[in-house]
Design a protein around this motif. Structure first.
Motif, PDB file in Angstrom:
ATOM      1  N   UNK A 187     -11.789  -0.065 -42.737  1.00 26.68           N
ATOM      2  CA  UNK A 187     -10.421   0.095 -42.213  1.00 26.68           C
ATOM      3  C   UNK A 187     -10.090  -1.078 -41.288  1.00 26.68           C
ATOM      4  N   UNK A 188     -11.050  -1.437 -40.437  1.00 22.94           N
ATOM      5  CA  UNK A 188     -10.834  -2.563 -39.512  1.00 22.94           C
ATOM      6  C   UNK A 188     -10.536  -3.845 -40.294  1.00 22.94           C
ATOM      7  N   UNK A 189     -11.341  -4.079 -41.294  1.00 21.23           N
ATOM      8  CA  UNK A 189     -11.194  -5.286 -42.108  1.00 21.23           C
ATOM      9  C   UNK A 189      -9.836  -5.290 -42.811  1.00 21.23           C
ATOM     10  N   UNK A 190      -9.484  -4.136 -43.354  1.00 21.78           N
ATOM     11  CA  UNK A 190      -8.226  -4.029 -44.099  1.00 21.78           C
ATOM     12  C   UNK A 190      -7.022  -4.294 -43.196  1.00 21.78           C
ATOM     13  N   UNK A 191      -7.035  -3.669 -42.015  1.00 24.90           N
ATOM     14  CA  UNK A 191      -5.898  -3.841 -41.089  1.00 24.90           C
ATOM     15  C   UNK A 191      -5.810  -5.276 -40.573  1.00 24.90           C
ATOM     16  N   UNK A 218     -10.928  -7.875 -33.157  1.00 21.57           N
ATOM     17  CA  UNK A 218     -11.623  -6.968 -32.231  1.00 21.57           C
ATOM     18  C   UNK A 218     -10.790  -6.608 -30.998  1.00 21.57           C
ATOM     19  N   UNK A 219     -10.254  -7.622 -30.308  1.00 24.78           N
ATOM     20  CA  UNK A 219      -9.563  -7.332 -29.036  1.00 24.78           C
ATOM     21  C   UNK A 219      -8.340  -6.440 -29.255  1.00 24.78           C
ATOM     22  N   UNK A 220      -7.592  -6.703 -30.350  1.00 21.06           N
ATOM     23  CA  UNK A 220      -6.395  -5.899 -30.653  1.00 21.06           C
ATOM     24  C   UNK A 220      -6.783  -4.448 -30.925  1.00 21.06           C
ATOM     25  N   UNK A 221      -7.814  -4.264 -31.772  1.00 23.22           N
ATOM     26  CA  UNK A 221      -8.170  -2.905 -32.193  1.00 23.22           C
ATOM     27  C   UNK A 221      -8.846  -2.104 -31.076  1.00 23.22           C
ATOM     28  N   UNK A 222      -9.667  -2.785 -30.289  1.00 19.01           N
ATOM     29  CA  UNK A 222     -10.324  -2.062 -29.177  1.00 19.01           C
ATOM     30  C   UNK A 222      -9.268  -1.612 -28.162  1.00 19.01           C
ATOM     31  N   UNK A 264     -18.494  -2.570 -34.050  1.00 14.28           N
ATOM     32  CA  UNK A 264     -17.277  -3.114 -34.673  1.00 14.28           C
ATOM     33  C   UNK A 264     -17.489  -4.554 -35.162  1.00 14.28           C
ATOM     34  N   UNK A 265     -16.578  -4.990 -36.010  1.00 12.24           N
ATOM     35  CA  UNK A 265     -16.598  -6.388 -36.471  1.00 12.24           C
ATOM     36  C   UNK A 265     -15.854  -7.248 -35.448  1.00 12.24           C
ATOM     37  N   UNK A 266     -15.988  -8.554 -35.578  1.00 11.43           N
ATOM     38  CA  UNK A 266     -15.253  -9.433 -34.644  1.00 11.43           C
ATOM     39  C   UNK A 266     -13.788  -9.586 -35.070  1.00 11.43           C
ATOM     40  N   UNK A 267     -13.489  -9.323 -36.365  1.00 10.80           N
ATOM     41  CA  UNK A 267     -12.117  -9.503 -36.873  1.00 10.80           C
ATOM     42  C   UNK A 267     -11.110  -8.644 -36.089  1.00 10.80           C
ATOM     43  N   UNK A 321      -0.555  -4.159 -41.236  1.00  9.46           N
ATOM     44  CA  UNK A 321      -1.312  -2.975 -40.825  1.00  9.46           C
ATOM     45  C   UNK A 321      -1.964  -3.122 -39.444  1.00  9.46           C
ATOM     46  N   UNK A 322      -1.772  -4.298 -38.817  1.00 10.77           N
ATOM     47  CA  UNK A 322      -2.431  -4.551 -37.523  1.00 10.77           C
ATOM     48  C   UNK A 322      -2.175  -3.401 -36.531  1.00 10.77           C
TER      49      UNK A 322
END
Length: 413
Positions: free
Chosen positions: A348-352, A393-397, A388-391, A358-359
């Motif tokens: 999901x993280x990768x996809x967004x 990261x800051x936005x999703x966290x 989590x992945x680095x992709x 989807x961000x």
């Protein structure tokens, strides 16, 4: 009358001109015998000193027509003389004892020969295409050569492929039905891949095969009744090429996954009941020996590919939530282990991250799947903490911060 005369007079000049052209053609008739004699004589003089051979070839290119007689040149360097169809030497012409086929059968000698070809083609760039054509032809002639000659050719070809002197598309010749049927192709491939991997590594093989779309075709080295992963694996592992059989096995499973994903996508697009999709997927999972983590990744990709997404960011989140709600049963059926839940979170993280619209949807998707019992709080906290992945990261966290705090409080409460 004068008009008629004129016409009559013009005629002979026309045929005369045509005749001239014909004569010129005749003079430059394709005749490799003289060319062959010059090359053979030179090679007989230089003998087995390959440095001298390379120098002789370099100098002769200025005097002899390499462009026209490329095939003759390569035939002589490989087999000592011109080859008749099928791979036998043409009897009536001069030949040399100093060629690839009479050289010593070891890697070092073949590496030295590869250098001779390499220098020749670097010097006369226009020979590149002719050389590839020659190798393709030689591979089709394998049955006409002795076992030792085949071995030398296989080692040389492996070295040339490893160093990028020729394209892996030449391997197409090995899929010839007659060569495959008699086991010639597979035996030749063993020697070829051994010398290739010895020169470079399995990664070099993988990259070159992928480039020409042959990474999924290695099974074709065997006749149809033996074209199985098991047979391939055993044959090449027994021959000391476990790396190659692992590569082929991996390719096979990548191919199977792609097929499966396509099939799932079609079932979803048709609107098949989820119970049927789940049963089908479980069956396929068993058949292809796939782990649940691998399976949930395939399912996620299929779910997200079977719909036309809205281009507007503010509308796409709503659309995604509705769509995923519909497939929560399916997602839940393949997240029975903590590792599968984590795999899904990372997908999901990768996809967004990869799909910019989807961000902003990430947190809402995760919360929905938490409520639908697809994702557990352990998995979400683990992802948040260090998995989590680095992709992005800051936005999703940042998006997940409040929800994670709520989860932690709920746990303490």
């Amino acid at each position: 009358v004068s008009f008629m005369n004129n016409q009559k007079q013009q005629k002979p000049t026309l045929t005369g001109q045509r005749f001239k052209t014909r004569k010129r053609d005749e003079k430059e008739r394709f005749d490799p015998t003289q060319f062959q004699e010059s090359i053979v004589q030179g090679l007989n003089q230089t003998g087995s000193d390959l440095e001298a051979v390379a120098k002789f070839l370099d100098a002769s290119g200025a005097k002899l027509d390499y462009r026209r007689y490329a095939e003759t040149l390569f035939d002589i360097l490989v087999a000592g003389g011109m080859l008749a169809p099928g791979g036998t030497l043409s009897d009536d012409l001069t030949r040399t004892e100093f060629c690839l086929f009479t050289a010593q059968e070891d890697l070092e000698t073949m590496q030295a020969y590869a250098q001779v070809f390499n220098k020749l083609i670097r010097r006369y760039k226009y020979l590149e295409k002719g050389f590839e054509e020659e190798i393709k032809k030689l591979l089709l002639f394998l049955k006409g050569f002795t076992e030792s000659e085949r071995n030398k050719l296989a080692m040389l070809t492996g070295i040339l492929l490893a160093n990028g002197n020729i394209s892996a598309s030449i391997l197409n010749s090995l899929f010839n039905e007659n060569l495959v049927k008699e086991g010639v192709s597979a035996a030749f491939a063993v020697k070829l891949f051994k010398s290739w991997i010895n020169e470079k590594d399995i990664n070099s093989v993988a990259v070159s095969l992928r480039k020409v779309g042959m990474d999924n075709r290695l099974m074709e080295l065997f006749p149809a009744n033996k074209r199985s992963c098991e047979h391939f694996s055993k044959y090449f592992t027994d021959a000391g090429l476990k790396e190659l059989s692992d590569f082929a096995r991996n390719q096979q499973s990548i191919g199977a996954r792609k097929e499966l994903q396509k099939e799932l996508q079609e079932q979803m697009s048709r609107g098949d009941p989820q119970k049927e999709i789940i049963a089908f997927t479980k069956e396929e999972m068993k058949k292809s020996n796939l782990s649940e983590q691998a399976m949930i990744s395939i399912i996620w990709t299929s779910v997200m590919s079977c719909v036309e997404w809205n281009k507007k960011e503010e509308l796409v989140t709503e659309q995604a939530i509705k769509h995923l709600k519909q497939y929560s049963l399916l997602l839940k059926a393949f997240t029975s282990q903590g590792l599968s839940e984590l795999s899904l979170l990372l997908k999901i993280q990768e996809y967004c991250y990869d799909n910019i619209h989807f961000m902003k949807a990430f947190q809402k998707i995760v919360v929905l799947l938490y409520k639908a019992d697809v994702l557990s709080e352990e998995a979400i906290l683990k992802w948040y903490g260090d998995a989590h992945l680095t992709k992005g990261k800051s936005v999703f966290l940042e998006q997940m911060k409040k929800f994670v705090e709520w989860l932690k409080n709920a746990e303490e409460g």
